[in-house]
Design a protein around this motif. Structure first.
Motif, PDB file in Angstrom:
ATOM      1  N   ALA A  97       0.831  -1.209   0.000  1.00 55.89           N
ATOM      2  CA  ALA A  97       0.000   0.000   0.000  1.00 55.89           C
ATOM      3  C   ALA A  97       0.867   1.262   0.000  1.00 55.89           C
ATOM      4  O   ALA A  97       0.564   2.230  -0.717  1.00 55.89           O
ATOM      5  CB  ALA A  97      -0.923  -0.005   1.210  1.00 55.89           C
ATOM      6  N   PHE A  98       1.922   1.265   0.779  1.00 54.57           N
ATOM      7  CA  PHE A  98       2.817   2.435   0.798  1.00 54.57           C
ATOM      8  C   PHE A  98       3.515   2.612  -0.548  1.00 54.57           C
ATOM      9  O   PHE A  98       3.644   3.745  -1.048  1.00 54.57           O
ATOM     10  CB  PHE A  98       3.847   2.289   1.916  1.00 54.57           C
ATOM     11  CG  PHE A  98       3.374   2.792   3.250  1.00 54.57           C
ATOM     12  CD1 PHE A  98       3.485   4.133   3.587  1.00 54.57           C
ATOM     13  CD2 PHE A  98       2.804   1.929   4.172  1.00 54.57           C
ATOM     14  CE1 PHE A  98       3.046   4.610   4.810  1.00 54.57           C
ATOM     15  CE2 PHE A  98       2.361   2.383   5.411  1.00 54.57           C
ATOM     16  CZ  PHE A  98       2.482   3.729   5.737  1.00 54.57           C
ATOM     17  N   THR A 121      -0.033   9.494   6.586  1.00 53.76           N
ATOM     18  CA  THR A 121      -0.778   8.341   7.095  1.00 53.76           C
ATOM     19  C   THR A 121      -1.892   8.774   8.039  1.00 53.76           C
ATOM     20  O   THR A 121      -1.837   9.841   8.652  1.00 53.76           O
ATOM     21  CB  THR A 121       0.128   7.366   7.870  1.00 53.76           C
ATOM     22  OG1 THR A 121       0.647   8.018   9.043  1.00 53.76           O
ATOM     23  CG2 THR A 121       1.270   6.873   7.003  1.00 53.76           C
ATOM     24  N   ASP A 122      -2.898   7.928   8.128  1.00 56.75           N
ATOM     25  CA  ASP A 122      -3.857   8.005   9.221  1.00 56.75           C
ATOM     26  C   ASP A 122      -4.447   6.623   9.442  1.00 56.75           C
ATOM     27  O   ASP A 122      -4.276   5.711   8.630  1.00 56.75           O
ATOM     28  CB  ASP A 122      -4.933   9.078   9.014  1.00 56.75           C
ATOM     29  CG  ASP A 122      -5.791   8.853   7.785  1.00 56.75           C
ATOM     30  OD1 ASP A 122      -5.560   7.877   7.060  1.00 56.75           O
ATOM     31  OD2 ASP A 122      -6.694   9.678   7.552  1.00 56.75           O
ATOM     32  N   GLN A 123      -5.117   6.434  10.575  1.00 58.70           N
ATOM     33  CA  GLN A 123      -5.668   5.144  10.966  1.00 58.70           C
ATOM     34  C   GLN A 123      -7.099   5.325  11.474  1.00 58.70           C
ATOM     35  O   GLN A 123      -7.382   6.272  12.208  1.00 58.70           O
ATOM     36  CB  GLN A 123      -4.810   4.498  12.060  1.00 58.70           C
ATOM     37  CG  GLN A 123      -3.396   4.163  11.604  1.00 58.70           C
ATOM     38  CD  GLN A 123      -2.527   3.679  12.746  1.00 58.70           C
ATOM     39  OE1 GLN A 123      -1.692   4.411  13.266  1.00 58.70           O
ATOM     40  NE2 GLN A 123      -2.717   2.423  13.139  1.00 58.70           N
ATOM     41  N   THR A 182      -4.195   5.171   4.346  1.00 56.33           N
ATOM     42  CA  THR A 182      -5.091   5.067   5.501  1.00 56.33           C
ATOM     43  C   THR A 182      -5.231   3.598   5.864  1.00 56.33           C
ATOM     44  O   THR A 182      -5.590   2.769   5.026  1.00 56.33           O
ATOM     45  CB  THR A 182      -6.470   5.649   5.162  1.00 56.33           C
ATOM     46  OG1 THR A 182      -6.339   7.034   4.852  1.00 56.33           O
ATOM     47  CG2 THR A 182      -7.425   5.482   6.341  1.00 56.33           C
ATOM     48  N   SER A 183      -4.966   3.267   7.111  1.00 52.07           N
ATOM     49  CA  SER A 183      -5.103   1.904   7.598  1.00 52.07           C
ATOM     50  C   SER A 183      -6.425   1.760   8.342  1.00 52.07           C
ATOM     51  O   SER A 183      -6.815   2.632   9.119  1.00 52.07           O
ATOM     52  CB  SER A 183      -3.944   1.555   8.544  1.00 52.07           C
ATOM     53  OG  SER A 183      -4.129   0.277   9.111  1.00 52.07           O
ATOM     54  N   VAL A 231      -5.831   0.730   3.102  1.00 57.49           N
ATOM     55  CA  VAL A 231      -5.403  -0.653   3.256  1.00 57.49           C
ATOM     56  C   VAL A 231      -6.133  -1.273   4.440  1.00 57.49           C
ATOM     57  O   VAL A 231      -6.271  -0.665   5.500  1.00 57.49           O
ATOM     58  CB  VAL A 231      -3.869  -0.756   3.432  1.00 57.49           C
ATOM     59  CG1 VAL A 231      -3.379  -0.044   4.686  1.00 57.49           C
ATOM     60  CG2 VAL A 231      -3.427  -2.209   3.414  1.00 57.49           C
ATOM     61  N   ALA A 232      -6.631  -2.496   4.221  1.00 52.85           N
ATOM     62  CA  ALA A 232      -7.420  -3.147   5.263  1.00 52.85           C
ATOM     63  C   ALA A 232      -7.354  -4.659   5.095  1.00 52.85           C
ATOM     64  O   ALA A 232      -6.865  -5.183   4.089  1.00 52.85           O
ATOM     65  CB  ALA A 232      -8.870  -2.665   5.222  1.00 52.85           C
TER      66      ALA A 232
END
Length: 364
Positions: free
Chosen positions: A177-178, A221-223, A190-191, A244-245
């Motif tokens: 994803a990165f 990034t964020d989560q 985003t995770s 990404v999940a």
């Protein structure tokens, strides 16, 4: 003879899968013809699916996965039909191929096409374009568990379904994803987890995400927790870029994204073996839709968009861009199937895409 010939395994599957795959192949053949010998496609068709199951008691040949290994790519229609339980059809064919060939990265773009009525309140929907990266080999679809205690009588049975998260599997999908984010205009990942409630596997995911993020200081990034992310898809889609999940969460969120964009019929996907140690498989997100099978009204855009993902994976990036542009041109002209508010049938919209493909080629 073409300079390069790609061997494609074609699995139309069930229901409308047979109809939309036929149209996708028309697009691929048109591109090959226009290439004037630069490349060609060689197809082998496999009759696997629910009809095959009802006749043979299995969804595919016993050595089906091994038969796939010698191909450059797999082009897949859809699986599932009345008379065969969905868990039998899914595990017997699609998941058997994905897991058997370790196609561990699934990507599902969400794009708001011009002319397609969307289901979101946003001032500029055509500016929205994000991509779901789904862990495709383990997680909630690991198939670990079982059923027991049937002898206790009615109401006494117990079923256990376990999710499997490995550090290796988690790290490789997050790094994927990165790396993908670095290729996009906005570099953001985003995770999505549910680590407040699932305190083992998804806490591991969060920890791996934090560690991997340090290797990509140029990527924002964020989560989010998955329930909050579902709301965020609707309320603030402009914040999304690469999401990404896990296997289950990305599966659900990608359907939500496609529905917001207008229809599951326009959604493409790819099951990737990123290092190309095995062939990757390309399929639309929608199912086999037995209620409309045989009526000639299925939307082929998702399957044709999946062909574009296949072209890109095979190194035919210019051709992939042309297909995506031809799709956008077609919907922008108001040529739409019934699921997105139009009157065109399956063949007519493909004809329009092919016509626009030739136009894109001339303009290029």
């Amino acid at each position: 003879m073409a300079e390069q010939t790609f061997k494609i395994a074609v699995i139309p599957g069930d229901g409308i899968g047979k109809e939309v795959i036929k149209e996708g192949l028309r697009v691929l053949d048109h591109l090959a013809e226009e290439s004037e010998g630069k490349f060609a496609f060689e197809y082998d068709h496999f009759p696997w699916g629910c009809e095959y199951y009802l006749e043979h008691g299995k969804m595919m040949d016993e050595d089906g996965v091994e038969k796939m290994r010698n191909y450059d790519a797999i082009y897949f229609g859809a699986v599932g039909f009345p008379g065969v339980p969905d868990h039998v059809s899914l595990w017997g064919l699609r998941l058997a191929i994905c897991q058997g060939l370790d196609q561990w990265a699934n990507i599902r773009p969400v794009e708001f096409l011009p002319g397609v009525p969307h289901r979101i309140n946003h001032p500029d929907p055509e500016s929205l374009n994000w991509i779901l990266v789904r862990e495709n080999s383990e997680g909630e679809y690991s198939g670990i568990g079982g059923r027991n205690f049937q002898g206790r009588g009615p109401g006494g049975e117990v079923a256990v379904q376990s999710a499997l998260f490995t550090e290796k599997g988690t790290e490789r999908i997050i790094r994927f994803a990165f790396d993908l984010a670095r290729t996009r205009k906005r570099k953001k990942v985003t995770s999505v987890t549910k680590s407040n409630a699932q305190q083992y596997g998804m806490v591991l995911w969060d920890e791996v995400f934090a560690r991997v993020a340090k290797d990509y200081p140029d990527v924002e990034t964020d989560q989010w927790l998955v329930d909050a992310m579902a709301a965020h898809f609707v309320l603030h889609p402009e914040d999304l870029e690469v999401v990404v999940a896990s296997n289950l969460f990305a599966d659900i969120l990608s359907d939500l994204g496609s529905a917001l964009a207008g229809s599951l019929g326009i959604a493409a996907s790819a099951n990737l073996s990123p290092d190309k140690s095995a062939p990757s498989m390309f399929e639309s997100v929608h199912g086999s839709a037995p209620d409309i099978a045989g009526k000639g009204i299925a939307n082929p855009i998702g399957t044709i968009g999946s062909a574009a993902l296949m072209l890109d994976h095979l190194g035919l990036k210019e051709e992939a861009e042309r297909v995506n542009q031809a799709i956008a041109d077609t919907t922008g002209q108001g040529i739409l199937t019934r699921d997105i508010g139009g009157t065109a049938d399956t063949v007519e919209i493909t004809d329009a895409i092919i016509k626009n493909l030739s136009k894109v080629n001339v303009e290029a």
